[in-house]
Design an enzyme around this catalytic site. Structure first.
Site, PDB file in Angstrom:
ATOM      1  N   GLY A  63       4.368   1.894   2.969  1.00  0.00           N
ATOM      2  CA  GLY A  63       3.385   2.725   3.681  1.00  0.00           C
ATOM      3  C   GLY A  63       3.113   2.246   5.090  1.00  0.00           C
ATOM      4  O   GLY A  63       1.980   1.910   5.410  1.00  0.00           O
ATOM      5  N   SER A  66       1.580   4.416   9.478  1.00  0.00           N
ATOM      6  CA  SER A  66       0.358   4.418  10.296  1.00  0.00           C
ATOM      7  C   SER A  66      -0.504   3.220   9.933  1.00  0.00           C
ATOM      8  O   SER A  66      -0.160   2.435   9.054  1.00  0.00           O
ATOM      9  CB  SER A  66      -0.436   5.714  10.066  1.00  0.00           C
ATOM     10  OG  SER A  66      -0.948   5.737   8.747  1.00  0.00           O
ATOM     11  N   GLY A  67      -1.606   3.091  10.643  1.00  0.00           N
ATOM     12  CA  GLY A  67      -2.651   2.131  10.291  1.00  0.00           C
ATOM     13  C   GLY A  67      -2.207   0.679  10.222  1.00  0.00           C
ATOM     14  O   GLY A  67      -1.413   0.200  11.039  1.00  0.00           O
ATOM     15  N   GLY A  69      -0.343  -0.888   7.973  1.00  0.00           N
ATOM     16  CA  GLY A  69       1.060  -1.118   7.629  1.00  0.00           C
ATOM     17  C   GLY A  69       1.962  -1.077   8.845  1.00  0.00           C
ATOM     18  O   GLY A  69       2.865  -1.907   8.996  1.00  0.00           O
ATOM     19  N   SER A 193      -9.182  -4.201  -1.221  1.00  0.00           N
ATOM     20  CA  SER A 193     -10.313  -3.864  -0.348  1.00  0.00           C
ATOM     21  C   SER A 193     -11.585  -4.430  -0.949  1.00  0.00           C
ATOM     22  O   SER A 193     -11.743  -4.459  -2.172  1.00  0.00           O
ATOM     23  CB  SER A 193     -10.439  -2.348  -0.227  1.00  0.00           C
ATOM     24  OG  SER A 193     -11.674  -2.015   0.377  1.00  0.00           O
ATOM     25  N   TYR A 217     -10.548   5.525  -5.889  1.00  0.00           N
ATOM     26  CA  TYR A 217      -9.985   4.673  -4.831  1.00  0.00           C
ATOM     27  C   TYR A 217     -10.532   3.247  -5.011  1.00  0.00           C
ATOM     28  O   TYR A 217      -9.772   2.278  -4.992  1.00  0.00           O
ATOM     29  CB  TYR A 217     -10.343   5.230  -3.445  1.00  0.00           C
ATOM     30  CG  TYR A 217      -9.933   4.303  -2.329  1.00  0.00           C
ATOM     31  CD1 TYR A 217      -8.591   4.137  -1.984  1.00  0.00           C
ATOM     32  CD2 TYR A 217     -10.887   3.552  -1.628  1.00  0.00           C
ATOM     33  CE1 TYR A 217      -8.214   3.267  -0.974  1.00  0.00           C
ATOM     34  CE2 TYR A 217     -10.517   2.680  -0.618  1.00  0.00           C
ATOM     35  CZ  TYR A 217      -9.182   2.545  -0.289  1.00  0.00           C
ATOM     36  OH  TYR A 217      -8.815   1.669   0.698  1.00  0.00           O
TER      37      TYR A 217
HETATM   38  N1  LIG Z   1      -8.801   1.251   6.584  1.00  0.00           N
HETATM   39  C1  LIG Z   1      -9.633   0.453   5.962  1.00  0.00           C
HETATM   40  O1  LIG Z   1     -10.788   0.266   6.373  1.00  0.00           O
HETATM   41  C2  LIG Z   1      -9.189  -0.268   4.730  1.00  0.00           C
HETATM   42  C3  LIG Z   1     -10.098  -1.128   4.104  1.00  0.00           C
HETATM   43  C4  LIG Z   1      -9.689  -1.820   2.972  1.00  0.00           C
HETATM   44  C5  LIG Z   1      -8.406  -1.654   2.494  1.00  0.00           C
HETATM   45  N2  LIG Z   1      -7.532  -0.790   3.105  1.00  0.00           N
HETATM   46  C6  LIG Z   1      -6.181  -0.671   2.547  1.00  0.00           C
HETATM   47  O2  LIG Z   1      -5.219  -0.825   3.559  1.00  0.00           O
HETATM   48  C7  LIG Z   1      -3.995  -0.219   3.153  1.00  0.00           C
HETATM   49  C8  LIG Z   1      -3.401   0.546   4.313  1.00  0.00           C
HETATM   50  O3  LIG Z   1      -4.224   1.653   4.608  1.00  0.00           O
HETATM   51  P1  LIG Z   1      -4.613   2.114   6.070  1.00  0.00           P
HETATM   52  O4  LIG Z   1      -6.063   1.864   6.199  1.00  0.00           O
HETATM   53  O5  LIG Z   1      -3.693   1.548   7.064  1.00  0.00           O
HETATM   54  O6  LIG Z   1      -4.457   3.704   5.925  1.00  0.00           O
HETATM   55  P2  LIG Z   1      -3.360   4.737   6.425  1.00  0.00           P
HETATM   56  O7  LIG Z   1      -3.264   4.715   7.905  1.00  0.00           O
HETATM   57  O8  LIG Z   1      -3.711   6.003   5.755  1.00  0.00           O
HETATM   58  O9  LIG Z   1      -2.001   4.187   5.826  1.00  0.00           O
HETATM   59  C9  LIG Z   1      -1.664   4.388   4.486  1.00  0.00           C
HETATM   60  C10 LIG Z   1      -0.162   4.376   4.358  1.00  0.00           C
HETATM   61  O10 LIG Z   1       0.171   4.563   2.969  1.00  0.00           O
HETATM   62  C11 LIG Z   1       1.147   5.571   2.890  1.00  0.00           C
HETATM   63  N3  LIG Z   1       1.157   6.262   1.601  1.00  0.00           N
HETATM   64  C12 LIG Z   1       0.202   7.051   1.062  1.00  0.00           C
HETATM   65  N4  LIG Z   1       0.624   7.559  -0.106  1.00  0.00           N
HETATM   66  C13 LIG Z   1       1.882   7.094  -0.315  1.00  0.00           C
HETATM   67  C14 LIG Z   1       2.861   7.275  -1.318  1.00  0.00           C
HETATM   68  N5  LIG Z   1       2.639   8.073  -2.375  1.00  0.00           N
HETATM   69  N6  LIG Z   1       4.044   6.631  -1.207  1.00  0.00           N
HETATM   70  C15 LIG Z   1       4.305   5.854  -0.138  1.00  0.00           C
HETATM   71  N7  LIG Z   1       3.428   5.651   0.866  1.00  0.00           N
HETATM   72  C16 LIG Z   1       2.236   6.269   0.780  1.00  0.00           C
HETATM   73  C17 LIG Z   1       0.836   6.507   4.032  1.00  0.00           C
HETATM   74  O11 LIG Z   1       1.958   7.309   4.297  1.00  0.00           O
HETATM   75  P3  LIG Z   1       1.840   8.824   4.899  1.00  0.00           P
HETATM   76  O12 LIG Z   1       1.813   8.627   6.391  1.00  0.00           O
HETATM   77  O13 LIG Z   1       3.083   9.475   4.437  1.00  0.00           O
HETATM   78  O14 LIG Z   1       0.595   9.419   4.360  1.00  0.00           O
HETATM   79  C18 LIG Z   1       0.519   5.506   5.129  1.00  0.00           C
HETATM   80  O15 LIG Z   1       1.693   5.010   5.711  1.00  0.00           O
HETATM   81  C19 LIG Z   1      -4.337   0.628   1.940  1.00  0.00           C
HETATM   82  O16 LIG Z   1      -3.890  -0.024   0.772  1.00  0.00           O
HETATM   83  C20 LIG Z   1      -5.855   0.683   1.955  1.00  0.00           C
HETATM   84  O17 LIG Z   1      -6.382   0.818   0.676  1.00  0.00           O
HETATM   85  C21 LIG Z   1      -7.906  -0.114   4.202  1.00  0.00           C
END
Ligand SMILES: NC(=O)c1ccc[n+]([C@@H]2O[C@H](COP(=O)([O-])OP(=O)(O)OC[C@H]3O[C@@H](n4cnc5c(N)ncnc54)[C@H](OP(=O)(O)O)[C@@H]3O)[C@@H](O)[C@H]2O)c1
Ligand SMILES: *[C@@H]1O[C@H](CO)[C@@H](O)[C@H](O)[C@H]1NC(C)=O
Ligand SMILES: *[C@@H]1O[C@H](CO)[C@@H](O)[C@H](O)[C@H]1NC(C)=O
Length: 339
Positions: A63, A66-67, A69, A193, A217
């Site tokens: 993943g 974006s974000g 990753g 998280s 979630y």
């Molecule tokens: N943002 C926060 O404040 C926060 C806080 C705590 C933990 N996290 C964790 O951080 C991690 C990264 O999230 P992020 O915040 O960077 O959000 P994000 O920008 O939405 O990134 C999520 C990534 O996961 C991918 N993804 C979603 N469903 C998928 C699937 N079925 N198969 C493969 N890839 C998939 C998305 O791909 P698409 O582009 O195709 O949708 C995207 O690349 C997550 O595990 C999240 O729970 C985030």
């Protein structure tokens, strides 16, 4: 009469400036709070400073379109690693790949298709990796899916949040474990998280089709932690370590499915308080590369430091139960490795 008029004029004469000054003070106070919050966010943000190189190492980041990753993949490419971007959208991933190759000058960045909500996709991906990669030094479970109210189900009949965030990574880990063991010392990094504290895995209902996805979630994030702890226990003595982390609250795409008007409030908090994705990738990068962590396993990190867990998330009997349930849910096949 005349006295009253004069008083009124007088009154208007001084009330206006007072209101103006008070307004100005209120504005200054708000600005002060704004900058204090931003400063706080900046100061409390762990930064990983070490320049440890990753030349010759192979890393999978799930993943990373974006974000957090995307920034994790970029940072590891910058350090010289071979980065395998495991993403469900090839189109988005190839754009990010170009960007990373351009900015890091590391051409050893490849994209492979992986949809973590699909057992079939996970099996195809793992087969490709096992056949074509000589080694796997770090596996970063970063992908995450969050929905607020819209219930959905995976093609394997599993609630979509749990399928994507827990069962998918669970199956993928099984299918890659032999390569990780062969490559040891190697590492698994799980992006969980701190919001896991808002929920608890219901071990009597492993496929919660009728539960609100927003809540699931948080449940899936507790599952990430229980999974990490039990996996670390089972990996003892193999040279494969596994740790999980809270990246901070980060302004990323994970909030994209929150509907208005909830999203307005979130948007405000976002700009005021949340960290950037570059800040958000620090702990993932540290867990992937830091030499001093080569023997650390089964821990939960927050802002680049070991952090404590709730008693529910550190309950090993729950971790073991979830593991056994998950083995059944992902339908491990006869020839799949057992962990
Ligand atoms: N943002 C926060 O404040 C926060 C806080 C705590 C933990 N996290 C964790 O951080 C991690 C990264 O999230 P992020 O915040 O960077 O959000 P994000 O920008 O939405 O990134 C999520 C990534 O996961 C991918 N993804 C979603 N469903 C998928 C699937 N079925 N198969 C493969 N890839 C998939 C998305 O791909 P698409 O582009 O195709 O949708 C995207 O690349 C997550 O595990 C999240 O729970 C985030
Ligand atoms: C439900 O999830 C599937 C993936 O399993 C996706 O293709 C579909 O668009 C989703 N449906 C809705 C209504 O979001
Ligand atoms: C590892 O730990 C040693 C001793 O505590 C310290 O001097 C060194 O800077 C650390 N290395 C990294 C990469 O953090």
């Amino acid at each position: 009469m005349i006295v009253a008029e004069a008083w009124k004029a007088n009154y208007l004469f001084w009330i206006l400036p007072v209101v103006l000054i008070l307004g100005l003070l209120a504005l200054l106070a708000l600005l002060g709070i704004f900058f204090a919050l931003r400063l706080y966010a900046k100061l409390t943000c762990g930064r990983y400073q070490a320049k440890t190189r990753m030349d010759g190492k192979t890393v999978i980041v799930t993943g990373c379109t974006s974000g957090i990753g995307k920034e994790t993949a970029k940072e590891l490419a910058k350090r010289g690693a071979r980065v395998i971007m495991a993403c469900r959208s090839m189109e988005k991933a190839e754009k990010v790949q170009d960007e990373i190759v351009q900015s890091t000058k590391n051409a050893n960045v490849v994209v492979k298709k992986l949809d973590l909500s699909s057992f079939e996709s996970i099996r195809t991906f793992a087969e490709d990796i096992n056949k074509n990669e000589k080694a796997l030094d770090v596996l970063i479970h970063n992908a995450g899916y969050a929905e607020t109210f819209k219930k959905n189900i995976s093609e394997d009949g599993i609630e979509l949040t749990m399928a994507t965030n827990h069962y998918g990574p669970f199956l993928l880990t099984h299918l890659l474990i032999n390569l990780l063991k062969k490559s040891s010392p190697s590492r698994i990094v799980v992006v969980a998280s701190s919001l896991y504290r808002l929920a608890s895995v219901n071990l009597d209902n492993p496929n919660p089709l009728n539960t609100m996805p927003g809540y699931l979630y948080y449940v899936s994030k507790e599952a990430n932690i229980l999974f990490t702890r039990e996996l670390a226990r089972r990996m003892e003595g193999t040279g494969v370590t596994v740790n999980c982390l809270h990246p901070g609250l980060i302004d990323t795409g994970i909030w994209r499915n929150v509907p208005a008007p909830l999203s307005w409030g979130l948007g405000l908090i976002n700009t005021l308080y949340f960290k950037t994705p570059v800040q958000g990738c620090q702990t993932s990068v540290m867990l992937a590369v830091d030499e001093n962590l080569s023997k650390v396993t089964g821990e939960y990190f927050s802002d680049c430091q070991i952090s404590s867990l709730s008693s529910s998330a550190s309950d090993m009997s729950r971790a073991r139960k979830l593991w056994e349930i998950s083995e059944k849910m992902v339908k491990l096949e006869e020839n799949d490795p057992r962990i």
